[in-house]
Structures are given as C-alpha cells and as structure tokens.
Design a protein around this motif. Structure first.
Motif, PDB file in Angstrom:
ATOM      1  N   THR A  41      23.849  62.055  75.839  1.00 51.03           N
ATOM      2  CA  THR A  41      24.266  61.218  76.954  1.00 51.03           C
ATOM      3  C   THR A  41      23.242  60.099  77.144  1.00 51.03           C
ATOM      4  N   ARG A  42      23.374  59.361  78.211  1.00 53.66           N
ATOM      5  CA  ARG A  42      22.405  58.311  78.525  1.00 53.66           C
ATOM      6  C   ARG A  42      21.213  58.862  79.305  1.00 53.66           C
ATOM      7  N   LYS A  43      21.184  60.149  79.561  1.00 56.38           N
ATOM      8  CA  LYS A  43      20.114  60.749  80.352  1.00 56.38           C
ATOM      9  C   LYS A  43      18.980  61.267  79.468  1.00 56.38           C
ATOM     10  N   GLY A  44      17.766  61.264  80.035  1.00 55.80           N
ATOM     11  CA  GLY A  44      16.640  61.880  79.353  1.00 55.80           C
ATOM     12  C   GLY A  44      15.702  60.920  78.654  1.00 55.80           C
ATOM     13  N   GLY A  45      15.868  59.620  78.877  1.00 47.99           N
ATOM     14  CA  GLY A  45      15.015  58.640  78.214  1.00 47.99           C
ATOM     15  C   GLY A  45      14.130  57.885  79.179  1.00 47.99           C
ATOM     16  N   ILE A  46      13.563  56.778  78.697  1.00 50.19           N
ATOM     17  CA  ILE A  46      12.601  56.018  79.509  1.00 50.19           C
ATOM     18  C   ILE A  46      13.035  54.584  79.770  1.00 50.19           C
ATOM     19  N   SER A  47      14.178  54.167  79.258  1.00 50.07           N
ATOM     20  CA  SER A  47      14.628  52.801  79.504  1.00 50.07           C
ATOM     21  C   SER A  47      15.044  52.623  80.963  1.00 50.07           C
ATOM     22  N   THR A  48      15.056  51.368  81.403  1.00 47.18           N
ATOM     23  CA  THR A  48      15.355  51.078  82.806  1.00 47.18           C
ATOM     24  C   THR A  48      16.452  50.015  82.906  1.00 47.18           C
ATOM     25  N   GLY A  49      16.905  49.778  84.148  1.00 50.88           N
ATOM     26  CA  GLY A  49      17.906  48.755  84.388  1.00 50.88           C
ATOM     27  C   GLY A  49      19.237  49.122  83.759  1.00 50.88           C
ATOM     28  N   ILE A  50      19.887  48.147  83.119  1.00 52.83           N
ATOM     29  CA  ILE A  50      21.200  48.400  82.523  1.00 52.83           C
ATOM     30  C   ILE A  50      21.114  49.358  81.342  1.00 52.83           C
ATOM     31  N   TYR A  51      19.897  49.611  80.840  1.00 53.22           N
ATOM     32  CA  TYR A  51      19.714  50.506  79.692  1.00 53.22           C
ATOM     33  C   TYR A  51      19.327  51.928  80.109  1.00 53.22           C
ATOM     34  N   GLU A  52      19.300  52.190  81.378  1.00 53.40           N
ATOM     35  CA  GLU A  52      18.850  53.499  81.865  1.00 53.40           C
ATOM     36  C   GLU A  52      19.728  54.621  81.316  1.00 53.40           C
ATOM     37  N   SER A  53      19.156  55.674  80.664  1.00 55.24           N
ATOM     38  CA  SER A  53      17.735  55.799  80.374  1.00 55.24           C
ATOM     39  C   SER A  53      17.499  56.121  78.888  1.00 55.24           C
ATOM     40  N   LEU A  54      18.452  56.826  78.232  1.00 59.12           N
ATOM     41  CA  LEU A  54      18.267  57.206  76.831  1.00 59.12           C
ATOM     42  C   LEU A  54      19.019  56.228  75.922  1.00 59.12           C
ATOM     43  N   ASN A  55      18.649  54.959  76.004  1.00 64.12           N
ATOM     44  CA  ASN A  55      19.252  53.952  75.133  1.00 64.12           C
ATOM     45  C   ASN A  55      18.599  54.021  73.761  1.00 64.12           C
ATOM     46  N   ILE A  56      19.383  54.327  72.731  1.00 63.71           N
ATOM     47  CA  ILE A  56      18.855  54.426  71.368  1.00 63.71           C
ATOM     48  C   ILE A  56      19.262  53.227  70.507  1.00 63.71           C
ATOM     49  N   GLY A  57      19.806  52.186  71.155  1.00 58.22           N
ATOM     50  CA  GLY A  57      20.342  51.055  70.408  1.00 58.22           C
ATOM     51  C   GLY A  57      19.284  50.076  69.949  1.00 58.22           C
ATOM     52  N   LEU A  58      18.924  50.141  68.676  1.00 62.09           N
ATOM     53  CA  LEU A  58      17.952  49.196  68.127  1.00 62.09           C
ATOM     54  C   LEU A  58      18.503  47.774  68.125  1.00 62.09           C
ATOM     55  N   GLY A  59      19.827  47.633  68.208  1.00 61.80           N
ATOM     56  CA  GLY A  59      20.433  46.318  68.256  1.00 61.80           C
ATOM     57  C   GLY A  59      20.579  45.764  69.658  1.00 61.80           C
ATOM     58  N   SER A  60      20.154  46.508  70.656  1.00 61.12           N
ATOM     59  CA  SER A  60      20.221  46.021  72.032  1.00 61.12           C
ATOM     60  C   SER A  60      18.994  45.157  72.330  1.00 61.12           C
ATOM     61  N   ASP A  61      19.009  44.515  73.495  1.00 58.90           N
ATOM     62  CA  ASP A  61      17.880  43.676  73.907  1.00 58.90           C
ATOM     63  C   ASP A  61      16.869  44.456  74.737  1.00 58.90           C
ATOM     64  N   ASP A  62      16.988  45.756  74.743  1.00 53.32           N
ATOM     65  CA  ASP A  62      16.030  46.621  75.418  1.00 53.32           C
ATOM     66  C   ASP A  62      14.668  46.507  74.742  1.00 53.32           C
ATOM     67  N   THR A  63      13.622  46.880  75.461  1.00 51.16           N
ATOM     68  CA  THR A  63      12.269  46.876  74.896  1.00 51.16           C
ATOM     69  C   THR A  63      12.213  47.833  73.706  1.00 51.16           C
ATOM     70  N   ARG A  64      11.784  47.320  72.552  1.00 49.42           N
ATOM     71  CA  ARG A  64      11.839  48.109  71.319  1.00 49.42           C
ATOM     72  C   ARG A  64      11.031  49.401  71.430  1.00 49.42           C
ATOM     73  N   ASP A  65       9.859  49.347  72.056  1.00 47.29           N
ATOM     74  CA  ASP A  65       9.040  50.546  72.175  1.00 47.29           C
ATOM     75  C   ASP A  65       9.759  51.635  72.968  1.00 47.29           C
ATOM     76  N   LYS A  66      10.526  51.223  73.957  1.00 44.04           N
ATOM     77  CA  LYS A  66      11.272  52.201  74.746  1.00 44.04           C
ATOM     78  C   LYS A  66      12.397  52.816  73.914  1.00 44.04           C
ATOM     79  N   VAL A  67      13.079  51.993  73.133  1.00 43.25           N
ATOM     80  CA  VAL A  67      14.147  52.506  72.273  1.00 43.25           C
ATOM     81  C   VAL A  67      13.575  53.497  71.263  1.00 43.25           C
ATOM     82  N   LEU A  68      12.431  53.162  70.683  1.00 43.31           N
ATOM     83  CA  LEU A  68      11.819  54.057  69.696  1.00 43.31           C
ATOM     84  C   LEU A  68      11.392  55.374  70.336  1.00 43.31           C
ATOM     85  N   GLU A  69      10.883  55.317  71.564  1.00 42.88           N
ATOM     86  CA  GLU A  69      10.534  56.560  72.261  1.00 42.88           C
ATOM     87  C   GLU A  69      11.789  57.374  72.547  1.00 42.88           C
TER      88      GLU A  69
END
Length: 255
Positions: free
Chosen positions: A19-47
């Motif tokens: 699901t989208r739960k359990g990660g560290i991304s914020t805002g529209i990417y909250e929270s388990l965004n794994i999309g390397l093609g998104s504009d989310d902070t890359r370090d957060k996606v990698l985590e």
C-alpha cells in the motif's frame, strides 16, 4: 504496509501488494512512494524501496522492477539490474530464489504469478493497453520458457481502478468493440453522452481465465476509491495535482 493474497500464501513464496503506508515520503507522495519516475525526493524513494526489500529479507538491489512503458514486453531476470541493461518492459519473470520482482502501479492492474511446482514466479503491470496487446499472455509464455506449466500457475490481481471510477471516451469504447464484439460486456454507459465506464479488472481476469491457469483471483480493491491505502493517477488528474506516487506489488521465491 502490504496486503497478502491467500492464494499466494504458498510454500517457498514471499509476496506483497504494498500500500502507500509505511514509508517516509510526504505531501502528495505520502508515504511509501516507490516511484523512481516520480518527482519525489530520490533519497526518500530509495529508502521506501529499501523498506519493501526488508519485507523480503533481501538487499535493496535484489528488489527488481522494470522501466514500464505500457507494452506487452516481458524480461526474464536472473539477478539485480546491471548497468546499461534493457529495463523497458511491463512484466518480469524469474526462477531465481531470493530475487523479488515487482511492478509499480497507480490504477493499472498489478498481477502476481506463481508456479510452486516448477519454481517460477512472475509480476506484470497491466493497464488497458498492456492487457489488450498481450502482456498477460506473454508473461505466462515467459514463465513456461523457464519450466512453468500454465495449469499449475496461480495469478492474483491486486489493487486496480474499478469500473465505477474509470470513465472512458467514445474512441476507447470503439477500439475495444472493434477488436471483439463481446468486449461490449466490459462497459456500462456513463452519465456523459457517448462515454462509458470500463471494467479493467474484469477484462484482466477474463484474459487470465482464458489461459486455463490453475487459479485466478481478483482482490477487488479499488485504487481510486481507497485514498487512505492507494495512490491513484486518475484521482490525481481529477484534482489537478502535479504528480502522483506509485505503489509496488512484488513476489519472490525462497525463504
């Protein structure tokens, strides 16, 4: 953090429709965004991807996903991606233990496949274009190349946009009906003239059932309706948001 299908709770298999739960991304990417093609902070996606890999008890580089292009293309993988390797595909298959293969989605259908008798698994990303052009059939064929038998394959469709949320225009409807007259059964009229509501989950599961697999299951989870658990491209579009997150569905052999 993840949803497991009873049909895939098999000996020697790990899997999860995350699901989208359990990660560290914020805002529209909250929270388990794994999309390397998104504009989310890359370090957060990698985590976030590391957290998914942790669920499989593997290093993050052994969580392998393709560069998705809405194609019918499938890649058989034997290890982590090497520099310069072709990653463009919409499905992966493998018979290598402790290698998690996964696909990213945000309305399209994630399908996980397993043949425990032969020790082969697969993961496919299927929107209407992929299903229409054969990505599901190609995934099963690629599994067979690795030794799988279709009558032993279990396939599960994870969180996907439902018919109630998937409105399409007349060109879309005509394309499907022109391809096969009985495709009309996947559409219901919408409130807009000449528009229809398309049943992508039914189309995907019918394609799978037509291959005479051992078992086909639809978890009946709608990405659009369940904002708390899932990212949705169409929901983002309706809100005029600048981008969207992606969830991952993954499977591996071995414990």
């Amino acid at each position: 953090m993840k949803i497991e299908a009873d049909a895939l709770k098999l000996d020697g298999i790990r899997h999860g429709f995350f699901t989208r739960k359990g990660g560290i991304s914020t805002g529209i990417y909250e929270s388990l965004n794994i999309g390397l093609g998104s504009d989310d902070t890359r370090d957060k996606v990698l985590e976030n991807r590391q957290r998914v890999a942790d669920e499989f008890q593997i290093p993050s580089e052994r969580l392998v996903s393709p560069y998705q292009i809405h194609s019918p293309d499938v890649i058989a993988v034997t290890g982590p991606w090497e520099d310069g390797s072709n990653r463009k595909a919409d499905a992966l298959v493998t018979n290598v233990p402790h290698l998690a293969i996964g696909v990213a989605t945000a309305d399209c259908g994630p399908i996980l496949f397993a043949d425990t008798d032969s020790g082969v698994v697969g993961a496919a990303h299927s929107g209407w274009k992929g299903a229409h052009s054969g990505v599901l059939q190609n995934t099963v064929a690629a599994m067979e190349t690795l030794g799988a038998k279709r009558q032993s394959i279990v396939a599960v469709l994870g969180p996907t946009i439902s018919q109630k949320a998937y409105e399409v225009g007349p060109e879309f409807f005509e394309r499907f009906v022109d391809a096969a007259a009985d495709h009309g059964r996947y559409f219901k009229p919408s409130q807009k003239p000449t528009h229809h509501m398309f049943d992508l989950p039914a189309f995907i599961t019918d394609c799978l059932k037509d291959m005479n697999l051992d078992k086909v299951v639809d978890l009946s989870l709608c990405t659009y309706a369940d904002e708390e658990r899932f990212f949705s491209y169409r929901r983002t579009t309706h809100r005029n948001e600048p981008d969207y997150g992606r969830q991952i569905s993954a499977i591996s052999l071995g414990y």
